[in-house]
Write an enzyme that holds these catalytic residues in place. Structure first.
Site, PDB file in Angstrom:
ATOM      1  N   ASN A 161      -5.132  12.543   0.799  1.00  0.00           N
ATOM      2  CA  ASN A 161      -4.304  11.547   1.325  1.00  0.00           C
ATOM      3  C   ASN A 161      -5.118  10.883   2.442  1.00  0.00           C
ATOM      4  OD1 ASN A 161      -1.579  10.757   2.037  1.00  0.00           O
ATOM      5  ND2 ASN A 161      -1.597  11.557   3.986  1.00  0.00           N
ATOM      6  N   LYS A 162      -4.346   9.904   3.109  1.00  0.00           N
ATOM      7  CA  LYS A 162      -5.239   9.158   4.302  1.00  0.00           C
ATOM      8  C   LYS A 162      -5.942   9.917   5.019  1.00  0.00           C
ATOM      9  CE  LYS A 162      -4.767   5.667   4.799  1.00  0.00           C
ATOM     10  NZ  LYS A 162      -5.952   4.745   4.048  1.00  0.00           N
ATOM     11  N   ASP A 192      -1.983  10.707  -2.158  1.00  0.00           N
ATOM     12  CA  ASP A 192      -2.474   9.766  -3.071  1.00  0.00           C
ATOM     13  C   ASP A 192      -2.695  10.294  -4.556  1.00  0.00           C
ATOM     14  OD1 ASP A 192      -3.051   8.589  -0.477  1.00  0.00           O
ATOM     15  OD2 ASP A 192      -2.909   6.856  -1.529  1.00  0.00           O
ATOM     16  N   ARG A 218      -7.541  -0.343  -7.059  1.00  0.00           N
ATOM     17  CA  ARG A 218      -7.905   0.875  -5.796  1.00  0.00           C
ATOM     18  C   ARG A 218      -8.086   2.045  -6.799  1.00  0.00           C
ATOM     19  NH1 ARG A 218      -4.370   1.035  -0.419  1.00  0.00           N
ATOM     20  NH2 ARG A 218      -6.266   2.200   0.077  1.00  0.00           N
ATOM     21  N   ARG A 238       0.933  -1.129   0.138  1.00  0.00           N
ATOM     22  CA  ARG A 238      -0.107  -0.135   0.012  1.00  0.00           C
ATOM     23  C   ARG A 238       0.803   1.181  -0.169  1.00  0.00           C
ATOM     24  NH1 ARG A 238       2.646   1.953   3.661  1.00  0.00           N
ATOM     25  NH2 ARG A 238       0.824   3.708   3.699  1.00  0.00           N
ATOM     26  N   GLY A 239       0.312   2.240  -0.081  1.00  0.00           N
ATOM     27  CA  GLY A 239       0.920   3.724  -0.323  1.00  0.00           C
ATOM     28  C   GLY A 239       1.261   3.802  -1.831  1.00  0.00           C
ATOM     29  N   ALA A 240       0.889   4.842  -2.152  1.00  0.00           N
ATOM     30  CA  ALA A 240       0.591   5.352  -3.730  1.00  0.00           C
ATOM     31  C   ALA A 240       1.922   4.789  -4.627  1.00  0.00           C
ATOM     32  CB  ALA A 240       0.084   6.873  -3.837  1.00  0.00           C
ATOM     33  N   GLN A 275      -1.507   2.550  10.038  1.00  0.00           N
ATOM     34  CA  GLN A 275      -0.170   2.478   9.109  1.00  0.00           C
ATOM     35  C   GLN A 275       0.655   3.347   9.927  1.00  0.00           C
ATOM     36  OE1 GLN A 275      -3.210   2.888   8.074  1.00  0.00           O
ATOM     37  NE2 GLN A 275      -3.615   2.423   5.668  1.00  0.00           N
TER      38      GLN A 275
HETATM   39  O1  MRU Z   1      -4.446   3.282   2.308  1.00  0.00           O
HETATM   40  P1  MRU Z   1      -2.934   3.337   2.148  1.00  0.00           P
HETATM   41  O2  MRU Z   1      -2.236   2.932   3.335  1.00  0.00           O
HETATM   42  O3  MRU Z   1      -2.543   3.000   0.773  1.00  0.00           O
HETATM   43  O4  MRU Z   1      -2.766   4.921   2.182  1.00  0.00           O
HETATM   44  C1  MRU Z   1      -1.399   5.555   2.043  1.00  0.00           C
HETATM   45  C2  MRU Z   1      -1.423   6.916   2.277  1.00  0.00           C
HETATM   46  O5  MRU Z   1      -2.629   7.628   2.381  1.00  0.00           O
HETATM   47  C3  MRU Z   1      -0.215   7.574   2.127  1.00  0.00           C
HETATM   48  O6  MRU Z   1       0.246   8.727   2.930  1.00  0.00           O
HETATM   49  C4  MRU Z   1       0.166   7.998   0.424  1.00  0.00           C
HETATM   50  O7  MRU Z   1      -0.146   6.805  -0.187  1.00  0.00           O
HETATM   51  C5  MRU Z   1       1.426   8.453   0.336  1.00  0.00           C
HETATM   52  S1  MRU Z   1       2.729   7.079   0.161  1.00  0.00           S
HETATM   53  C6  MRU Z   1       3.972   7.901   0.036  1.00  0.00           C
END
Ligand code: MRU
Length: 357
Positions: free
Chosen positions: A254-255, A244, A96, A51-53, A203
């Site tokens: 973002n999250k 994201d 996603r 996970r994470g963009a 996370q």
């Molecule tokens: O749902 P996730 O864990 O994929 O969400 C991740 C985030 O919101 C991160 O902050 C974002 O993807 C940036 S990662 C460098």
């Protein structure tokens, strides 16, 4: 930098398999999940094994290799194989919805496919693998560059609050928000971190604390709802988060919970920085209201570690992301430099610079 941050996404060419550090199991277990088909890769992205963009984007590059291999194993004409590869890539792109790096990575593979019209379908896996490895290596370099530019914004002794995990685990290595912290430390500054726990999937607690502790970067965990109080006590000098998807005007998804941190940072006159590669900016969207926001199962909120956190049958909101309006963002830190408001023009400038590199 600890080794694991470049080994959490690995492609095993001998077995045509993608090996992913299973982020669902951290910090308790360091286990890898082996993925050999595009369907399994989609599952791994949806279940947040990875996970994470940027990490999703890089994994999608490798998943495209698996898709190409599946397509070439079908006993059809080359044109049919290309057709079925296209439909597998379409499915992958929808795994996603919010992180634009996923569609960006798939589009990059589609462009490569179109640029090689005469290549036999059975040579496409090799072609895609070279590109996926390039994307992975590029992402580490991009994060280091973000770290270099962003590190200069932090001051010796600063304590930085971050939300979710935008670290090595969320990228191919080094991280975006955590890359900025690593960059400042590499520049000789003493930096400490407050990690929001980041409900519902934690996370911040599970991943950010895990990777910073492994790098011996001082980190203190806080409940999400402690943010206002910590700022009021003067414990936070800057907020740095990842992204994201960023619209052309700078509005940033973002999250979930990021927007609240930004509002609080404005109230307390604390700089609020977004760190992200240019691939996270979606120039097709004029503002953040157009960003698709993923809704995940209610059980992620109503249950925690497999146990009920609410009475059975309770409804729950589980929007995975929120949108912070550009007006709350002090700067967007990218690989080509620090972008300041008005973002519509600084973002456009950044893309012209990157096109020339
Ligand atoms: O749902 P996730 O864990 O994929 O969400 C991740 C985030 O919101 C991160 O902050 C974002 O993807 C940036 S990662 C460098």
């Amino acid at each position: 930098m600890n080794d694991v941050f470049t080994k959490h996404i690995m492609f095993d060419k001998e077995h045509w398999a993608l090996c992913l550090l299973d982020q669902r199991k951290l910090p308790e277990l360091e286990e890898y999940l082996t993925v050999t088909s595009v369907e399994e890769a989609i599952y791994a992205i949806q279940q947040m094994v990875v996970r994470g963009a940027p990490a999703i984007g890089v994994s999608a590059g490798f998943a495209a290799v698996l898709a190409a291999r599946q397509a070439c194993q079908q006993t059809q004409s080359d044109a049919d194989r290309r057709e079925s590869l296209h439909s597998l890539l379409e499915r992958l792109a929808c795994a996603r919805p919010t992180a634009v790096n996923l569609t960006w990575a798939v589009q990059r593979m589609k462009t490569l496919l179109a640029a090689n019209p005469n290549t036999s379908a059975c040579h496409i896996p090799e072609l895609f693998l070279e590109e996926a490895l390039r994307m992975q290596a590029e992402d580490v370099r991009i994060c280091q560059s973000i770290g270099h530019h962003g590190g200069a914004l932090l001051h010796d002794g600063d304590c930085v609050l971050t939300h979710c995990n935008a670290g090595g685990l969320a990228t191919a290595g080094y991280g975006t928000a955590l890359g900025v912290i690593r960059g400042a430390i590499d520049q000789g500054k003493k930096i400490s971190v407050i990690a929001d726990e980041t409900r519902p999937l934690l996370q911040g607690a599970r991943l950010t604390c895990w990777e910073l502790a492994r790098d011996a970067i001082p980190v203190t965990l806080a409940c999400d709802n402690a943010c206002a109080s910590l700022m009021q006590k003067g414990l936070v000098q800057a907020v740095v988060v990842g992204a994201d998807r960023i619209a052309a005007n700078g509005d940033t998804a973002n999250k979930i919970g990021t927007f609240g941190c930004a509002l609080l940072a404005q109230h307390f006159a604390i700089p609020f920085y977004v760190a992200a590669p240019l691939s996270t900016i979606d120039l097709t969207l004029t503002n953040g209201s157009q960003i698709p926001i993923e809704e995940r199962p209610a059980e992620e909120v109503t249950r925690i570690f497999g146990k009920a956190a609410a009475p059975a049958g309770i409804a729950a909101y589980n929007y995975a992301f929120d949108v912070t309006s550009a007006s709350l963002i002090t700067a967007i830190i990218t690989e080509v430099g620090v972008l300041r408001p008005p973002f519509t023009s600084s973002i456009a400038w950044a893309h012209t610079v990157s096109a020339k590199v």
